[in-house]
Design a protein around this motif. Structure first.
Motif, PDB file in Angstrom:
ATOM      1  N   ASP A 160      82.165  66.568   7.584  1.00  0.00           N
ATOM      2  CA  ASP A 160      82.611  65.825   8.759  1.00  0.00           C
ATOM      3  C   ASP A 160      84.140  65.948   8.847  1.00  0.00           C
ATOM      4  O   ASP A 160      84.877  65.263   8.151  1.00  0.00           O
ATOM      5  CB  ASP A 160      82.186  64.365   8.637  1.00  0.00           C
ATOM      6  N   ARG A 161      84.606  66.839   9.699  1.00  0.00           N
ATOM      7  CA  ARG A 161      86.037  67.140   9.815  1.00  0.00           C
ATOM      8  C   ARG A 161      86.856  65.903  10.193  1.00  0.00           C
ATOM      9  O   ARG A 161      87.947  65.697   9.668  1.00  0.00           O
ATOM     10  CB  ARG A 161      86.231  68.258  10.853  1.00  0.00           C
ATOM     11  N   THR A 162      86.349  65.076  11.073  1.00  0.00           N
ATOM     12  CA  THR A 162      87.067  63.872  11.505  1.00  0.00           C
ATOM     13  C   THR A 162      87.260  62.922  10.328  1.00  0.00           C
ATOM     14  O   THR A 162      88.355  62.389  10.119  1.00  0.00           O
ATOM     15  CB  THR A 162      86.295  63.164  12.642  1.00  0.00           C
ATOM     16  N   ARG A 163      86.206  62.730   9.553  1.00  0.00           N
ATOM     17  CA  ARG A 163      86.299  61.847   8.394  1.00  0.00           C
ATOM     18  C   ARG A 163      87.264  62.438   7.359  1.00  0.00           C
ATOM     19  O   ARG A 163      88.053  61.717   6.748  1.00  0.00           O
ATOM     20  CB  ARG A 163      84.904  61.654   7.792  1.00  0.00           C
ATOM     21  N   ALA A 164      87.233  63.748   7.167  1.00  0.00           N
ATOM     22  CA  ALA A 164      88.137  64.403   6.214  1.00  0.00           C
ATOM     23  C   ALA A 164      89.588  64.238   6.641  1.00  0.00           C
ATOM     24  O   ALA A 164      90.459  63.951   5.809  1.00  0.00           O
ATOM     25  CB  ALA A 164      87.780  65.883   6.088  1.00  0.00           C
ATOM     26  N   VAL A 170      98.449  67.011   0.938  1.00  0.00           N
ATOM     27  CA  VAL A 170      97.021  66.797   1.160  1.00  0.00           C
ATOM     28  C   VAL A 170      96.568  67.744   2.261  1.00  0.00           C
ATOM     29  O   VAL A 170      97.174  67.802   3.318  1.00  0.00           O
ATOM     30  CB  VAL A 170      96.727  65.337   1.565  1.00  0.00           C
ATOM     31  N   GLN A 171      95.489  68.494   1.986  1.00  0.00           N
ATOM     32  CA  GLN A 171      94.973  69.442   2.965  1.00  0.00           C
ATOM     33  C   GLN A 171      93.467  69.324   3.049  1.00  0.00           C
ATOM     34  O   GLN A 171      92.791  69.134   2.047  1.00  0.00           O
ATOM     35  CB  GLN A 171      95.347  70.881   2.579  1.00  0.00           C
ATOM     36  N   VAL A 172      92.944  69.462   4.260  1.00  0.00           N
ATOM     37  CA  VAL A 172      91.504  69.518   4.465  1.00  0.00           C
ATOM     38  C   VAL A 172      91.080  70.976   4.311  1.00  0.00           C
ATOM     39  O   VAL A 172      91.721  71.878   4.861  1.00  0.00           O
ATOM     40  CB  VAL A 172      91.125  68.977   5.864  1.00  0.00           C
ATOM     41  N   ALA A 173      90.017  71.202   3.560  1.00  0.00           N
ATOM     42  CA  ALA A 173      89.532  72.568   3.318  1.00  0.00           C
ATOM     43  C   ALA A 173      89.130  73.214   4.641  1.00  0.00           C
ATOM     44  O   ALA A 173      88.477  72.577   5.465  1.00  0.00           O
ATOM     45  CB  ALA A 173      88.357  72.541   2.366  1.00  0.00           C
ATOM     46  N   PRO A 174      89.527  74.452   4.836  1.00  0.00           N
ATOM     47  CA  PRO A 174      89.126  75.151   6.063  1.00  0.00           C
ATOM     48  C   PRO A 174      87.602  75.236   6.164  1.00  0.00           C
ATOM     49  O   PRO A 174      86.923  75.525   5.177  1.00  0.00           O
ATOM     50  CB  PRO A 174      89.726  76.553   5.894  1.00  0.00           C
ATOM     51  N   SER A 175      87.084  74.991   7.342  1.00  0.00           N
ATOM     52  CA  SER A 175      85.624  74.970   7.524  1.00  0.00           C
ATOM     53  C   SER A 175      85.001  76.362   7.430  1.00  0.00           C
ATOM     54  O   SER A 175      83.800  76.485   7.228  1.00  0.00           O
ATOM     55  CB  SER A 175      85.264  74.320   8.861  1.00  0.00           C
ATOM     56  N   LEU A 179      85.539  78.460   5.040  1.00  0.00           N
ATOM     57  CA  LEU A 179      85.439  78.853   3.633  1.00  0.00           C
ATOM     58  C   LEU A 179      84.438  77.962   2.911  1.00  0.00           C
ATOM     59  O   LEU A 179      84.369  76.768   3.165  1.00  0.00           O
ATOM     60  CB  LEU A 179      86.794  78.729   2.933  1.00  0.00           C
ATOM     61  N   SER A 180      83.696  78.541   1.990  1.00  0.00           N
ATOM     62  CA  SER A 180      82.841  77.717   1.133  1.00  0.00           C
ATOM     63  C   SER A 180      83.751  76.912   0.215  1.00  0.00           C
ATOM     64  O   SER A 180      84.925  77.242   0.029  1.00  0.00           O
ATOM     65  CB  SER A 180      81.901  78.596   0.303  1.00  0.00           C
ATOM     66  N   LEU A 181      83.200  75.868  -0.369  1.00  0.00           N
ATOM     67  CA  LEU A 181      84.001  75.017  -1.246  1.00  0.00           C
ATOM     68  C   LEU A 181      84.572  75.810  -2.420  1.00  0.00           C
ATOM     69  O   LEU A 181      85.760  75.711  -2.724  1.00  0.00           O
ATOM     70  CB  LEU A 181      83.160  73.837  -1.748  1.00  0.00           C
ATOM     71  N   SER A 182      83.755  76.619  -3.071  1.00  0.00           N
ATOM     72  CA  SER A 182      84.248  77.375  -4.230  1.00  0.00           C
ATOM     73  C   SER A 182      85.328  78.375  -3.823  1.00  0.00           C
ATOM     74  O   SER A 182      86.309  78.558  -4.536  1.00  0.00           O
ATOM     75  CB  SER A 182      83.108  78.081  -4.953  1.00  0.00           C
ATOM     76  N   THR A 183      85.171  79.013  -2.668  1.00  0.00           N
ATOM     77  CA  THR A 183      86.186  79.960  -2.192  1.00  0.00           C
ATOM     78  C   THR A 183      87.478  79.235  -1.864  1.00  0.00           C
ATOM     79  O   THR A 183      88.565  79.699  -2.211  1.00  0.00           O
ATOM     80  CB  THR A 183      85.661  80.728  -0.959  1.00  0.00           C
ATOM     81  N   ALA A 184      87.366  78.087  -1.198  1.00  0.00           N
ATOM     82  CA  ALA A 184      88.565  77.306  -0.857  1.00  0.00           C
ATOM     83  C   ALA A 184      89.312  76.893  -2.115  1.00  0.00           C
ATOM     84  O   ALA A 184      90.545  77.013  -2.187  1.00  0.00           O
ATOM     85  CB  ALA A 184      88.183  76.089  -0.022  1.00  0.00           C
ATOM     86  N   VAL A 185      88.588  76.433  -3.119  1.00  0.00           N
ATOM     87  CA  VAL A 185      89.233  76.006  -4.365  1.00  0.00           C
ATOM     88  C   VAL A 185      89.866  77.205  -5.065  1.00  0.00           C
ATOM     89  O   VAL A 185      90.989  77.121  -5.563  1.00  0.00           O
ATOM     90  CB  VAL A 185      88.221  75.282  -5.281  1.00  0.00           C
ATOM     91  N   ALA A 186      89.172  78.337  -5.101  1.00  0.00           N
ATOM     92  CA  ALA A 186      89.703  79.527  -5.760  1.00  0.00           C
ATOM     93  C   ALA A 186      90.939  80.064  -5.040  1.00  0.00           C
ATOM     94  O   ALA A 186      91.909  80.468  -5.685  1.00  0.00           O
ATOM     95  CB  ALA A 186      88.634  80.611  -5.837  1.00  0.00           C
TER      96      ALA A 186
END
Length: 191
Positions: free
Chosen positions: A9-13, A29-34, A36-43
């Motif tokens: 939920d981008r709004t909540r993030a 503080v950054q919201v992960a790009p939608s 990218l998968s979570l693991s890719t964003a973290v990597a």
């Protein structure tokens, strides 16, 4: 400190990012790009802390969290509903901090610091365990080499140990390396 927020939920993030930015001066503080998968964003983004906020966690979400915990950053998980079984699975997947309903938490800084401390402590424990396992494996290797020398060359245990030590000093390597080479040479000679 660099904090990455992942939420479907981008709004909540974005609301959480604004709240964190107000509470944690000097933190990025950054919201992960939608896209990218979570693991890719973290990597790719290499945050110091990852906050994952889930409305209704499921097995697919847990797999994403598991892949994110493989990265060298603590993952904090916030869920909307308490589910003891899911909590156990999330912690088993490597989540450093598990919380229900982020909206009711007044100050997130202590939770961030706690998650980071727990993550570092766990990482240190894993490092020490790996060192102990490595030392034990080397010890077994040296013991096997000594047994080989005792059987094959009729040496006593102290003489076999001294032999391995002398070879290690001559070659300027660890005793375990001499033992590995000795055992490898002997295996090659076996029919």
């Amino acid at each position: 400190m660099y904090i990455l927020i992942a939420d479907t939920d981008r709004t909540r993030a974005e609301a959480l990012a604004a709240r964190l930015g107000a509470q944690t001066a000097g933190y990025v503080v950054q919201v992960a790009p939608s896209n990218l998968s979570l693991s890719t964003a973290v990597a790719e983004l290499r945050p110091d802390v990852v906050i994952v906020d889930m409305a209704r966690p499921d097995r697919d979400s847990l797999e994403q969290v598991r892949s994110a915990t493989a990265q060298p950053a603590p993952v904090m998980l916030f869920v909307d509903e308490d589910d003891p079984n899911f909590m156990e699975e999330a912690i088993g997947a490597g989540v450093a901090s598990y919380h229900v309903d982020i909206a009711t938490i007044a100050d997130i800084k202590p939770i961030l610091r706690s998650a980071i401390a727990l993550f570092r402590r766990g990482a240190e424990r894993e490092r020490r365990l790996a060192e102990a396992e490595s030392a034990l494996a080397e010890r077994r290797l040296v013991d096997a080499a000594k047994r080989l020398l005792m059987q094959r060359d009729m040496m006593t245990e102290p003489a076999a140990h001294r032999f391995l030590q002398r070879r290690a000093m001559e070659r300027q390597v660890r005793v375990a390396e001499v033992a590995r080479a000795l055992l490898g040479d002997d295996e090659e000679k076996m029919p």
